[in-house]
Design a protein around this motif. Structure first.
Motif, PDB file in Angstrom:
ATOM      1  N   ARG A 100     -28.574-134.681 -94.665  1.00 26.40           N
ATOM      2  CA  ARG A 100     -28.862-133.271 -94.969  1.00 26.40           C
ATOM      3  C   ARG A 100     -28.159-132.831 -96.240  1.00 26.40           C
ATOM      4  NH1 ARG A 100     -31.051-130.774 -90.427  1.00 26.40           N
ATOM      5  NH2 ARG A 100     -30.063-128.762 -90.672  1.00 26.40           N
ATOM      6  N   LEU A 101     -26.947-133.334 -96.455  1.00 23.79           N
ATOM      7  CA  LEU A 101     -26.224-132.981 -97.683  1.00 23.79           C
ATOM      8  C   LEU A 101     -26.963-133.534 -98.906  1.00 23.79           C
ATOM      9  CD1 LEU A 101     -22.483-133.548 -96.671  1.00 23.79           C
ATOM     10  CD2 LEU A 101     -23.684-131.391 -96.911  1.00 23.79           C
ATOM     11  N   ALA A 102     -27.517-134.734 -98.749  1.00 22.27           N
ATOM     12  CA  ALA A 102     -28.257-135.346 -99.864  1.00 22.27           C
ATOM     13  C   ALA A 102     -29.478-134.494-100.222  1.00 22.27           C
ATOM     14  CB  ALA A 102     -28.684-136.754 -99.488  1.00 22.27           C
ATOM     15  N   ALA A 103     -30.139-133.929 -99.202  1.00 21.01           N
ATOM     16  CA  ALA A 103     -31.318-133.080 -99.446  1.00 21.01           C
ATOM     17  C   ALA A 103     -30.906-131.821-100.212  1.00 21.01           C
ATOM     18  CB  ALA A 103     -31.969-132.704 -98.123  1.00 21.01           C
ATOM     19  N   LEU A 104     -29.748-131.255 -99.844  1.00 21.57           N
ATOM     20  CA  LEU A 104     -29.276-130.053-100.545  1.00 21.57           C
ATOM     21  C   LEU A 104     -28.908-130.372-101.989  1.00 21.57           C
ATOM     22  CD1 LEU A 104     -27.131-128.504 -97.690  1.00 21.57           C
ATOM     23  CD2 LEU A 104     -29.071-127.411 -98.797  1.00 21.57           C
TER      24      LEU A 104
ATOM     25  N   SER B 125     -35.012-140.443-102.903  1.00 21.38           N
ATOM     26  CA  SER B 125     -35.853-140.919-101.796  1.00 21.38           C
ATOM     27  C   SER B 125     -35.366-142.280-101.300  1.00 21.38           C
ATOM     28  CB  SER B 125     -37.318-140.979-102.212  1.00 21.38           C
ATOM     29  OG  SER B 125     -37.438-141.732-103.370  1.00 21.38           O
ATOM     30  N   HIS B 126     -34.872-143.088-102.247  1.00 23.06           N
ATOM     31  CA  HIS B 126     -34.338-144.404-101.862  1.00 23.06           C
ATOM     32  C   HIS B 126     -33.113-144.214-100.961  1.00 23.06           C
ATOM     33  CE1 HIS B 126     -33.355-148.612-102.196  1.00 23.06           C
ATOM     34  NE2 HIS B 126     -32.118-148.256-102.476  1.00 23.06           N
ATOM     35  N   HIS B 127     -32.282-143.246-101.366  1.00 24.80           N
ATOM     36  CA  HIS B 127     -31.056-142.953-100.633  1.00 24.80           C
ATOM     37  C   HIS B 127     -31.392-142.477 -99.206  1.00 24.80           C
ATOM     38  CE1 HIS B 127     -26.999-141.604-100.015  1.00 24.80           C
ATOM     39  NE2 HIS B 127     -27.390-140.351 -99.816  1.00 24.80           N
ATOM     40  N   LEU B 128     -32.365-141.553 -99.133  1.00 24.28           N
ATOM     41  CA  LEU B 128     -32.771-141.038 -97.824  1.00 24.28           C
ATOM     42  C   LEU B 128     -33.325-142.156 -96.941  1.00 24.28           C
ATOM     43  CD1 LEU B 128     -34.542-137.595 -98.251  1.00 24.28           C
ATOM     44  CD2 LEU B 128     -32.411-138.111 -97.105  1.00 24.28           C
TER      45      LEU B 128
END
Lengths: 143, 131
Positions: A125-129, B7-10
């Protein structure tokens, strides 16, 4: 848990925003154009959204494991070591030691797995933010 | 962070999450450990009787040492995470401030708008401190 700093936004709302951004971080691009006649990002709205993203980030980092969680695991280890030491004894002490060893090993394992899953979810979720803020910044830079 | 990297990270995180809670993996590990013990015993010329002579408490202590080492590592890992959360927050705040500065630099007459047109995204906005 670290309580989210109060910025005037309901926790549920912050979570729903993050849910939305998690599935599509570029949604922020539509949000900062909301109500714009020219289709360009609205600077005042973008400022507000930066603030909201910040509040979301703070709220989400509150879901990451803390020192308190580490302390719980520490307690598990103390019981585990104590249990192991007691297994060296005889009679009821050895039985109690074995029980404590097995019990604390199971509980601490469970706690570890739970925390690991929590870690992964919060980081996602932090990565999305992070990504949403990146999009917002890029849009404002290009505007 | 580029779109691809994100996207790769996710994707990597999703894959990593999918690896938790697999008791099947624990079963496999136990099975391979058992096979490993049997092979080692064969290599070192130990018979079943020798293996049977290993004392129960030796096994308990051995397993205990492994458990304690594992959990001690986990504690360090969690403490590091707690510190890292603080660091991440500070980093994000800096990025947010940089973005705000950029907006104000490009649009100096910008003020935070008073109308609540984004209410559809924040349906239940509350006053600070009321919750």
């Amino acid at each position: 848990m670290i309580p989210p700093r109060r910025r005037g936004y309901a926790t549920d709302d912050l979570e729903s925003i993050v849910d939305r951004l998690l599935s599509d971080p570029s949604a922020i691009r539509i949000w900062i154009r909301d109500g714009s006649n020219s289709g360009a990002p609205v600077p005042s709205l973008a400022l507000e959204w930066v603030d909201i993203l910040e509040a979301c980030y703070e709220h989400e980092t509150g879901h990451l494991p803390t020192f308190k969680d580490a302390a719980k695991l520490g307690f598990g280890i103390i019981v585990l070591v104590g249990g192991l030491a007691a297994t060296g004894g005889t009679g009821i002490l050895a039985a109690f030691g074995l029980g404590a060893t097995v019990g604390s090993a199971i509980l601490t394992s469970y706690e570890t797995l739970k925390l690991t899953a929590k870690d992964a979810a919060a980081l996602e979720r932090l990565a999305a933010l992070d990504q949403a803020l990146y999009y917002l910044e890029q849009d404002m830079r290009d505007s | 962070m580029s779109e691809n990297t994100h996207s790769h990270h996710l994707e990597a995180l999703k894959v990593a999450r999918g690896r938790y809670y697999l008791f099947e993996d624990i079963g496999k590990t136990a099975a391979f450990t058992f096979i490993g013990i049997l092979i080692s015993a064969r290599v070192f010329g130990l018979g079943y009787q020798d293996l049977a002579n290993i004392r129960f408490w030796d096994v308990v202590w051995g397993a205990g040492i492994v458990f304690v080492a594992f959990f001690a590592f986990q504690i360090l890992h969690r403490m590091t995470n707690a510190l890292s959360a603080k660091h991440r927050r500070a980093e994000f705040e800096l990025k947010a401030k940089r973005t705000k500065d950029l907006i104000l630099q490009k649009h100096p007459d910008t003020s935070v708008r008073q109308t609540n047109t984004r209410s559809k995204y924040l349906p239940k906005r509350i006053d600070a401190g009321s919750k």
